[in-house]
Design a protein around this motif. Structure first.
Motif, PDB file in Angstrom:
ATOM      1  N   GLY A   1     -13.863  30.788  23.922  1.00  0.00           N
ATOM      2  CA  GLY A   1     -13.220  29.698  24.649  1.00  0.00           C
ATOM      3  C   GLY A   1     -14.202  28.879  25.467  1.00  0.00           C
ATOM      4  O   GLY A   1     -15.420  29.128  25.479  1.00  0.00           O
ATOM      5  N   PRO A   2     -13.705  27.900  26.198  1.00  0.00           N
ATOM      6  CA  PRO A   2     -14.569  27.064  27.047  1.00  0.00           C
ATOM      7  C   PRO A   2     -15.091  27.859  28.228  1.00  0.00           C
ATOM      8  O   PRO A   2     -14.401  28.739  28.745  1.00  0.00           O
ATOM      9  CB  PRO A   2     -13.625  25.947  27.499  1.00  0.00           C
ATOM     10  N   PRO A   3     -16.322  27.577  28.674  1.00  0.00           N
ATOM     11  CA  PRO A   3     -16.900  28.347  29.791  1.00  0.00           C
ATOM     12  C   PRO A   3     -16.231  28.087  31.127  1.00  0.00           C
ATOM     13  O   PRO A   3     -16.278  28.914  32.016  1.00  0.00           O
ATOM     14  CB  PRO A   3     -18.360  27.888  29.815  1.00  0.00           C
ATOM     15  N   GLY A   4     -15.591  26.930  31.269  1.00  0.00           N
ATOM     16  CA  GLY A   4     -14.915  26.626  32.517  1.00  0.00           C
ATOM     17  C   GLY A   4     -15.804  25.914  33.517  1.00  0.00           C
ATOM     18  O   GLY A   4     -16.977  25.627  33.251  1.00  0.00           O
ATOM     19  N   PRO A   5     -15.291  25.632  34.707  1.00  0.00           N
ATOM     20  CA  PRO A   5     -16.048  24.915  35.741  1.00  0.00           C
ATOM     21  C   PRO A   5     -17.310  25.665  36.155  1.00  0.00           C
ATOM     22  O   PRO A   5     -17.329  26.897  36.199  1.00  0.00           O
ATOM     23  CB  PRO A   5     -15.060  24.827  36.907  1.00  0.00           C
ATOM     24  N   ASN A   6     -18.324  24.905  36.457  1.00  0.00           N
ATOM     25  CA  ASN A   6     -19.599  25.469  36.885  1.00  0.00           C
ATOM     26  C   ASN A   6     -19.600  25.634  38.414  1.00  0.00           C
ATOM     27  O   ASN A   6     -19.286  24.681  39.126  1.00  0.00           O
ATOM     28  CB  ASN A   6     -20.744  24.539  36.450  1.00  0.00           C
ATOM     29  N   PRO A   7     -19.956  26.812  38.921  1.00  0.00           N
ATOM     30  CA  PRO A   7     -19.941  27.009  40.381  1.00  0.00           C
ATOM     31  C   PRO A   7     -20.891  26.079  41.125  1.00  0.00           C
ATOM     32  O   PRO A   7     -20.682  25.793  42.308  1.00  0.00           O
ATOM     33  CB  PRO A   7     -20.358  28.475  40.543  1.00  0.00           C
ATOM     34  N   VAL A   8     -21.925  25.601  40.449  1.00  0.00           N
ATOM     35  CA  VAL A   8     -22.877  24.686  41.087  1.00  0.00           C
ATOM     36  C   VAL A   8     -22.176  23.410  41.536  1.00  0.00           C
ATOM     37  O   VAL A   8     -22.515  22.834  42.581  1.00  0.00           O
ATOM     38  CB  VAL A   8     -24.039  24.361  40.131  1.00  0.00           C
ATOM     39  N   GLN A   9     -21.189  22.957  40.766  1.00  0.00           N
ATOM     40  CA  GLN A   9     -20.440  21.756  41.137  1.00  0.00           C
ATOM     41  C   GLN A   9     -19.332  22.050  42.153  1.00  0.00           C
ATOM     42  O   GLN A   9     -18.895  21.154  42.873  1.00  0.00           O
ATOM     43  CB  GLN A   9     -19.806  21.125  39.889  1.00  0.00           C
ATOM     44  N   LEU A  10     -18.891  23.302  42.222  1.00  0.00           N
ATOM     45  CA  LEU A  10     -17.747  23.638  43.069  1.00  0.00           C
ATOM     46  C   LEU A  10     -18.125  24.038  44.497  1.00  0.00           C
ATOM     47  O   LEU A  10     -17.411  23.718  45.444  1.00  0.00           O
ATOM     48  CB  LEU A  10     -16.955  24.781  42.434  1.00  0.00           C
ATOM     49  N   MET A  11     -19.232  24.758  44.642  1.00  0.00           N
ATOM     50  CA  MET A  11     -19.566  25.317  45.957  1.00  0.00           C
ATOM     51  C   MET A  11     -19.731  24.273  47.058  1.00  0.00           C
ATOM     52  O   MET A  11     -19.337  24.539  48.211  1.00  0.00           O
ATOM     53  CB  MET A  11     -20.833  26.173  45.848  1.00  0.00           C
ATOM     54  N   PRO A  12     -20.279  23.070  46.796  1.00  0.00           N
ATOM     55  CA  PRO A  12     -20.385  22.080  47.881  1.00  0.00           C
ATOM     56  C   PRO A  12     -19.030  21.662  48.449  1.00  0.00           C
ATOM     57  O   PRO A  12     -18.972  21.133  49.566  1.00  0.00           O
ATOM     58  CB  PRO A  12     -21.087  20.896  47.197  1.00  0.00           C
ATOM     59  N   ASN A  13     -17.954  21.902  47.713  1.00  0.00           N
ATOM     60  CA  ASN A  13     -16.617  21.535  48.189  1.00  0.00           C
ATOM     61  C   ASN A  13     -15.974  22.610  49.050  1.00  0.00           C
ATOM     62  O   ASN A  13     -14.869  22.414  49.556  1.00  0.00           O
ATOM     63  CB  ASN A  13     -15.698  21.252  46.994  1.00  0.00           C
ATOM     64  N   ILE A  14     -16.653  23.739  49.211  1.00  0.00           N
ATOM     65  CA  ILE A  14     -16.085  24.877  49.941  1.00  0.00           C
ATOM     66  C   ILE A  14     -16.707  24.963  51.334  1.00  0.00           C
ATOM     67  O   ILE A  14     -17.911  25.152  51.474  1.00  0.00           O
ATOM     68  CB  ILE A  14     -16.301  26.182  49.162  1.00  0.00           C
ATOM     69  N   SER A  15     -15.862  24.805  52.359  1.00  0.00           N
ATOM     70  CA  SER A  15     -16.354  24.817  53.742  1.00  0.00           C
ATOM     71  C   SER A  15     -15.985  26.103  54.480  1.00  0.00           C
ATOM     72  O   SER A  15     -16.469  26.339  55.586  1.00  0.00           O
ATOM     73  CB  SER A  15     -15.804  23.613  54.504  1.00  0.00           C
ATOM     74  N   MET A  16     -15.141  26.930  53.888  1.00  0.00           N
ATOM     75  CA  MET A  16     -14.730  28.185  54.521  1.00  0.00           C
ATOM     76  C   MET A  16     -15.887  29.188  54.484  1.00  0.00           C
ATOM     77  O   MET A  16     -16.856  28.999  53.743  1.00  0.00           O
ATOM     78  CB  MET A  16     -13.529  28.763  53.774  1.00  0.00           C
ATOM     79  N   PRO A  17     -15.819  30.275  55.258  1.00  0.00           N
ATOM     80  CA  PRO A  17     -16.889  31.282  55.242  1.00  0.00           C
ATOM     81  C   PRO A  17     -17.062  31.913  53.858  1.00  0.00           C
ATOM     82  O   PRO A  17     -16.085  32.247  53.185  1.00  0.00           O
ATOM     83  CB  PRO A  17     -16.412  32.312  56.271  1.00  0.00           C
ATOM     84  N   VAL A  18     -18.326  32.070  53.468  1.00  0.00           N
ATOM     85  CA  VAL A  18     -18.667  32.646  52.165  1.00  0.00           C
ATOM     86  C   VAL A  18     -19.726  33.726  52.364  1.00  0.00           C
ATOM     87  O   VAL A  18     -20.746  33.491  53.013  1.00  0.00           O
ATOM     88  CB  VAL A  18     -19.208  31.578  51.191  1.00  0.00           C
ATOM     89  N   LEU A  19     -19.475  34.904  51.789  1.00  0.00           N
ATOM     90  CA  LEU A  19     -20.460  35.988  51.800  1.00  0.00           C
ATOM     91  C   LEU A  19     -20.908  36.240  50.370  1.00  0.00           C
ATOM     92  O   LEU A  19     -20.085  36.461  49.479  1.00  0.00           O
ATOM     93  CB  LEU A  19     -19.856  37.259  52.390  1.00  0.00           C
ATOM     94  N   LEU A  20     -22.227  36.199  50.156  1.00  0.00           N
ATOM     95  CA  LEU A  20     -22.802  36.487  48.851  1.00  0.00           C
ATOM     96  C   LEU A  20     -23.500  37.839  48.900  1.00  0.00           C
ATOM     97  O   LEU A  20     -24.386  38.059  49.732  1.00  0.00           O
ATOM     98  CB  LEU A  20     -23.823  35.415  48.463  1.00  0.00           C
ATOM     99  N   LEU A  21     -23.094  38.760  48.029  1.00  0.00           N
ATOM    100  CA  LEU A  21     -23.758  40.052  47.888  1.00  0.00           C
ATOM    101  C   LEU A  21     -24.287  40.124  46.459  1.00  0.00           C
ATOM    102  O   LEU A  21     -23.508  40.010  45.505  1.00  0.00           O
ATOM    103  CB  LEU A  21     -22.785  41.196  48.168  1.00  0.00           C
ATOM    104  N   TRP A  22     -25.601  40.316  46.313  1.00  0.00           N
ATOM    105  CA  TRP A  22     -26.219  40.196  44.994  1.00  0.00           C
ATOM    106  C   TRP A  22     -27.122  41.403  44.710  1.00  0.00           C
ATOM    107  O   TRP A  22     -28.063  41.671  45.446  1.00  0.00           O
ATOM    108  CB  TRP A  22     -27.060  38.925  44.931  1.00  0.00           C
ATOM    109  N   GLY A  23     -26.814  42.121  43.635  1.00  0.00           N
ATOM    110  CA  GLY A  23     -27.669  43.220  43.215  1.00  0.00           C
ATOM    111  C   GLY A  23     -28.955  42.705  42.598  1.00  0.00           C
ATOM    112  O   GLY A  23     -28.917  41.861  41.700  1.00  0.00           O
ATOM    113  N   ASP A  24     -30.096  43.203  43.068  1.00  0.00           N
ATOM    114  CA  ASP A  24     -31.371  42.670  42.582  1.00  0.00           C
ATOM    115  C   ASP A  24     -31.772  43.200  41.210  1.00  0.00           C
ATOM    116  O   ASP A  24     -32.758  42.741  40.630  1.00  0.00           O
ATOM    117  CB  ASP A  24     -32.496  42.929  43.595  1.00  0.00           C
ATOM    118  N   GLN A  25     -30.994  44.152  40.671  1.00  0.00           N
ATOM    119  CA  GLN A  25     -31.280  44.669  39.334  1.00  0.00           C
ATOM    120  C   GLN A  25     -30.321  44.098  38.280  1.00  0.00           C
ATOM    121  O   GLN A  25     -30.243  44.625  37.172  1.00  0.00           O
ATOM    122  CB  GLN A  25     -31.180  46.201  39.337  1.00  0.00           C
TER     123      GLN A  25
END
Length: 387
Positions: free
Chosen positions: A305-329
């Motif tokens: 199916g289609p990949p859907g919206p890209n988060p790169v285009q969406l994140m600038p529209n989000i002003s609420m608190p955001v926590l990113l947790l990223w595994g380095d492996q």
């Protein structure tokens, strides 16, 4: 990443790969071509029913050698106990008056009024039990909801359904509106994170208080639009793969091989940084729902199916608190890949975003190293509750 030219195992299409995982794509391409030659809300308790998931694991690389069975540890036994509790407490919500959606809810004995509810959203092929190592800790102070997205777990898998990221995001928004009915913190992993981003970016929504993204995906599948010349070179072959997977016999043969327990264990070991977390229980959590009617159709629809919206285009529209947790492996959305680089740069661009990199952790941090996730998540939630 360099493309591996020689691999001594069988490979199948990942249902969640991005440009960062070129090894998996090129590996699949050579293998598959060779293979072709040969509403109202309804609630009820689900009595002791296993929460089925259809985890179409991110890297479907099947090793011909069998994996050795891990010894059952005390921690695993405790986890299994939590799993049984989760299974017995599951409920069903009727979405759009026709789709049965499996969900779970647990509240603390004494809930503080300023603590927002939490909604846990799994990744590809996972389900509510994938949060079994988090729910008990989180529900000590918060009302915790978890949901099986349509097509996964014990939720409906309707025939001939066209799955999209937008569909899952709308499901989340409708669940907030009809079931939770309070401003809620969304916590998602992989493609579940992306669904949360899409939901939170909806200008009409008023019920998302904040979002927590655990190794966010760049798209629903490997056709996510990213700026990388390597994926552009592979696009004709990816289109060929889509065509082949739409042939029922080929897709069924691939899916049957993927679902074998030893294969699933090997796949999971490639996804997790903490190999001890890949136990018999996890394998069964992944396998059982994949045997359910509709799981194959969901797999094919999602991959092609289609990949859907890209988060790169969406994140600038989000002003609420955001926590990113990223595994380095993480080998699927690594920090040095296009999606990882973008999210790593966000804290310097948006004041509402915080990032913590978790060492030795793979693509599913909440199950891989839950204690590291809780260490960063709980203080963030506490600060959010007091703000």
């Amino acid at each position: 990443m360099e493309v591996t030219s020689a691999v001594h195992s069988l490979g199948f299409l990942p249902s969640q790969t991005h440009v960062e995982n070129l090894n998996g794509k090129a590996f699949f391409i050579s293998t598959i071509i060779k293979g072709t030659r040969t509403c109202p809300i309804t609630y009820y308790h689900r009595p002791n029913h296993f929460n089925k998931s259809s985890r179409h694991i991110h890297s479907l690389i099947i090793n011909s050698s069998s994996a050795s069975n891990a010894n059952t540890t005390t921690e695993t036994n405790a986890s299994y106990s939590e799993l049984e509790k989760i299974k017995k407490k599951c409920l069903t919500w009727k979405w759009k008056g026709q789709y049965s959606i499996n969900y779970f809810v647990s509240s603390p004995q004494q809930l503080q009024t300023n603590h927002p509810p939490l909604l846990l959203v799994h990744g590809f092929g996972a389900s509510i039990p994938h949060w079994r190592r988090n729910i008990k800790t989180l529900s000590q102070n918060y009302t915790v909801y978890a949901i099986d997205l349509l097509g996964f777990g014990a939720s409906d898998k309707p025939p001939n359904f066209s799955y999209t990221m937008e569909t899952w995001a709308q499901l989340i928004l409708d669940f907030l509106d009809e079931v939770i009915q309070k401003p809620t913190v969304l916590i998602g992993n992989s493609v579940g994170s992306l669904a949360c981003v899409i939901a939170a970016s909806d200008s009409k929504q008023t019920l998302v208080r904040g979002i927590v993204l655990l190794n966010c995906a760049g798209g629903m599948n490997n056709k996510a639009i990213v700026d990388d010349w390597r994926i552009k070179l592979l696009l004709p072959l990816l289109w060929l793969i889509d065509f082949l997977l739409k042939q029922k016999g080929i897709a069924s043969a691939i899916f049957e091989r993927v679902k074998q327990r030893d294969n699933l264990r090997n796949i999971l070991s490639s996804v997790y940084g903490n190999k001890a977390a890949v136990d018999d229980e996890l394998v069964e959590i992944i396998k059982e729902p994949a045997d359910e009617a509709g799981a194959l159709d969901a797999f094919v629809s999602i991959v092609t199916g289609p990949p859907g919206p890209n988060p790169v285009q969406l994140m600038p529209n989000i002003s609420m608190p955001v926590l990113l947790l990223w595994g380095d492996q993480d080998t699927f959305t690594p920090l040095d890949g296009p999606i990882g680089k973008y999210f790593s740069s966000l804290p310097s661009q948006q004041e509402n975003v915080k990032l913590f990199v978790l060492e030795g952790v793979g693509h599913c941090p909440h199950d891989d190293r839950p204690e590291l996730v809780h260490e960063k998540l709980l203080p963030w939630l506490s600060n959010l509750s007091s703000s």
